[in-house]
Design a protein around this motif. Sequence first.
Motif, PDB file in Angstrom:
ATOM      1  N   ARG A   1      -2.194 -15.690   9.485  1.00 25.22           N
ATOM      2  CA  ARG A   1      -2.392 -14.654   8.092  1.00 25.22           C
ATOM      3  C   ARG A   1      -1.078 -14.971   6.649  1.00 25.22           C
ATOM      4  O   ARG A   1      -0.590 -15.586   7.349  1.00 25.22           O
ATOM      5  CB  ARG A   1      -2.298 -12.513   8.406  1.00 25.22           C
ATOM      6  CG  ARG A   1      -2.471 -12.147   7.406  1.00 25.22           C
ATOM      7  CD  ARG A   1      -1.549 -10.927   7.685  1.00 25.22           C
ATOM      8  NE  ARG A   1      -2.851 -10.625   8.941  1.00 25.22           N
ATOM      9  CZ  ARG A   1      -2.382  -9.858  10.217  1.00 25.22           C
ATOM     10  NH1 ARG A   1      -1.264 -10.394  10.388  1.00 25.22           N
ATOM     11  NH2 ARG A   1      -3.952  -9.469  11.422  1.00 25.22           N
TER      12      ARG A   1
ATOM     13  N   GLU B   1      -6.329  -7.490   2.329  1.00 25.05           N
ATOM     14  CA  GLU B   1      -6.056  -6.942   4.074  1.00 25.05           C
ATOM     15  C   GLU B   1      -4.893  -6.191   4.693  1.00 25.05           C
ATOM     16  O   GLU B   1      -4.062  -5.705   4.306  1.00 25.05           O
ATOM     17  CB  GLU B   1      -5.419  -7.911   5.174  1.00 25.05           C
ATOM     18  CG  GLU B   1      -6.068  -7.692   6.691  1.00 25.05           C
ATOM     19  CD  GLU B   1      -5.288  -8.627   7.041  1.00 25.05           C
ATOM     20  OE1 GLU B   1      -5.291  -8.859   8.382  1.00 25.05           O
ATOM     21  OE2 GLU B   1      -5.389  -9.831   7.216  1.00 25.05           O
ATOM     22  N   HIS B   2      -5.563  -4.653   4.958  1.00 27.13           N
ATOM     23  CA  HIS B   2      -4.508  -3.734   5.304  1.00 27.13           C
ATOM     24  C   HIS B   2      -4.350  -4.094   6.499  1.00 27.13           C
ATOM     25  O   HIS B   2      -5.065  -3.791   7.889  1.00 27.13           O
ATOM     26  CB  HIS B   2      -4.853  -3.065   5.250  1.00 27.13           C
ATOM     27  CG  HIS B   2      -5.435  -1.844   3.758  1.00 27.13           C
ATOM     28  ND1 HIS B   2      -6.157  -1.028   3.960  1.00 27.13           N
ATOM     29  CD2 HIS B   2      -4.499  -2.025   2.722  1.00 27.13           C
ATOM     30  CE1 HIS B   2      -6.062  -0.738   2.020  1.00 27.13           C
ATOM     31  NE2 HIS B   2      -5.062  -1.922   1.941  1.00 27.13           N
ATOM     32  N   VAL B   3      -2.986  -4.700   7.191  1.00 27.25           N
ATOM     33  CA  VAL B   3      -2.249  -4.758   8.254  1.00 27.25           C
ATOM     34  C   VAL B   3      -1.652  -4.114   9.264  1.00 27.25           C
ATOM     35  O   VAL B   3      -0.799  -3.216   8.225  1.00 27.25           O
ATOM     36  CB  VAL B   3      -1.135  -6.789   7.845  1.00 27.25           C
ATOM     37  CG1 VAL B   3      -0.680  -6.937   9.525  1.00 27.25           C
ATOM     38  CG2 VAL B   3      -2.250  -7.400   6.730  1.00 27.25           C
TER      39      VAL B   3
ATOM     40  N   TYR C   1     -11.983  -9.581  -2.828  1.00 26.54           N
ATOM     41  CA  TYR C   1     -11.395  -8.493  -1.841  1.00 26.54           C
ATOM     42  C   TYR C   1     -12.019  -7.562  -1.243  1.00 26.54           C
ATOM     43  O   TYR C   1     -13.401  -7.629  -2.582  1.00 26.54           O
ATOM     44  CB  TYR C   1     -10.201  -7.641  -2.550  1.00 26.54           C
ATOM     45  CG  TYR C   1      -9.255  -8.256  -3.400  1.00 26.54           C
ATOM     46  CD1 TYR C   1      -8.237  -9.010  -2.550  1.00 26.54           C
ATOM     47  CD2 TYR C   1      -8.771  -8.629  -4.951  1.00 26.54           C
ATOM     48  CE1 TYR C   1      -6.989  -9.586  -3.184  1.00 26.54           C
ATOM     49  CE2 TYR C   1      -8.318  -8.989  -5.523  1.00 26.54           C
ATOM     50  CZ  TYR C   1      -6.957  -9.732  -4.917  1.00 26.54           C
ATOM     51  OH  TYR C   1      -5.855 -10.297  -5.428  1.00 26.54           O
TER      52      TYR C   1
ATOM     53  N   TYR D   1     -10.774   2.942  10.041  1.00 27.92           N
ATOM     54  CA  TYR D   1      -9.575   1.925   9.504  1.00 27.92           C
ATOM     55  C   TYR D   1      -8.427   2.866   9.034  1.00 27.92           C
ATOM     56  O   TYR D   1      -8.894   3.409   9.159  1.00 27.92           O
ATOM     57  CB  TYR D   1     -10.445   1.352   8.233  1.00 27.92           C
ATOM     58  CG  TYR D   1     -11.698   0.777   8.615  1.00 27.92           C
ATOM     59  CD1 TYR D   1     -11.801  -1.158   9.365  1.00 27.92           C
ATOM     60  CD2 TYR D   1     -12.919   0.379   8.643  1.00 27.92           C
ATOM     61  CE1 TYR D   1     -12.802  -1.702  10.155  1.00 27.92           C
ATOM     62  CE2 TYR D   1     -13.920   0.556   9.862  1.00 27.92           C
ATOM     63  CZ  TYR D   1     -13.886  -1.011   9.431  1.00 27.92           C
ATOM     64  OH  TYR D   1     -15.853  -1.963  10.287  1.00 27.92           O
TER      65      TYR D   1
END
Length: 279
Positions: free
Chosen positions: A7, A26-28, A173, A182
Amino acid sequence: MMASNDRTWKNGTSSRGCVYNYCEGEHVSLTDLKKDFSNHRYLGKKNIPYYTDCIFNVANVCHVTDKSGLHGILKERGFKGDDGFSWWSLSVTDDDIARAKQNFTTSPAFQSESRYGNFRFTFNLKELLKRYSMQYCYRTAPILRVLDTRLYKQEIVYSVLVHPRYITRYKKYPRLPFDDQYLCGYSQGHMSWRCQSPSDDYKHCQDVCDEEGEYFVWDHVVVAFHMKPGWALRAKRHRLFDTLSACEVAPVNLLRKPQKKMSLYEAEAEIEKLKNIYL
């Protein structure tokens, strides 16, 4: 920098001079952030109590500004971009918290005080998306995408991008999900947010014995509307005043110099003065 799972994290500095690491597209999750930043001052702590993710379904967003910004918004009859985006935060209400059955919501994401100024505009997100569509998307629905995750010293920001569908440079994106499985999603006028760290200070938790408490990261969601130079997300002045309220500035804040925080009384008086000028 490159995380162990490939990442990619980059370094950035906000318009207010705050440094951060960010991962695009990305939403980590908090779990993965702990792995990627095991030496982080707050993420690396081992004695933070575990909380099951609480899901908020939020209908409203807010934009907070200082006195100078307020005057500019009323003069322009709209919200211009900052670094190419108009930034809004989710506006979580007491009812949202009650529905999520989450009582330990002490982070700045849930407080009436603001770090950015004394003046808060609160809009229904669905209304704001419609305005954006009518003004800049040729009446088509805008696209919502996962913009990035930003990790500051004690703050995790999950950014959602909104842009007209004819602008193609954001195709890298992924689309924002439609359900609440999510970290963040959007469906039927509501933004779902799976909050992982509802508190930044655990001194009130009986599992933490340190009298000084244990400070940790806190997470929240922001919505970034793509704005070209000269664009402003516009509304009539009476509507701007309908959505405007005064708020106190948090002791630890990000006010831009030379702006100074005002008392709640002073901020309310400023709004009344501007109403007499514009309405």
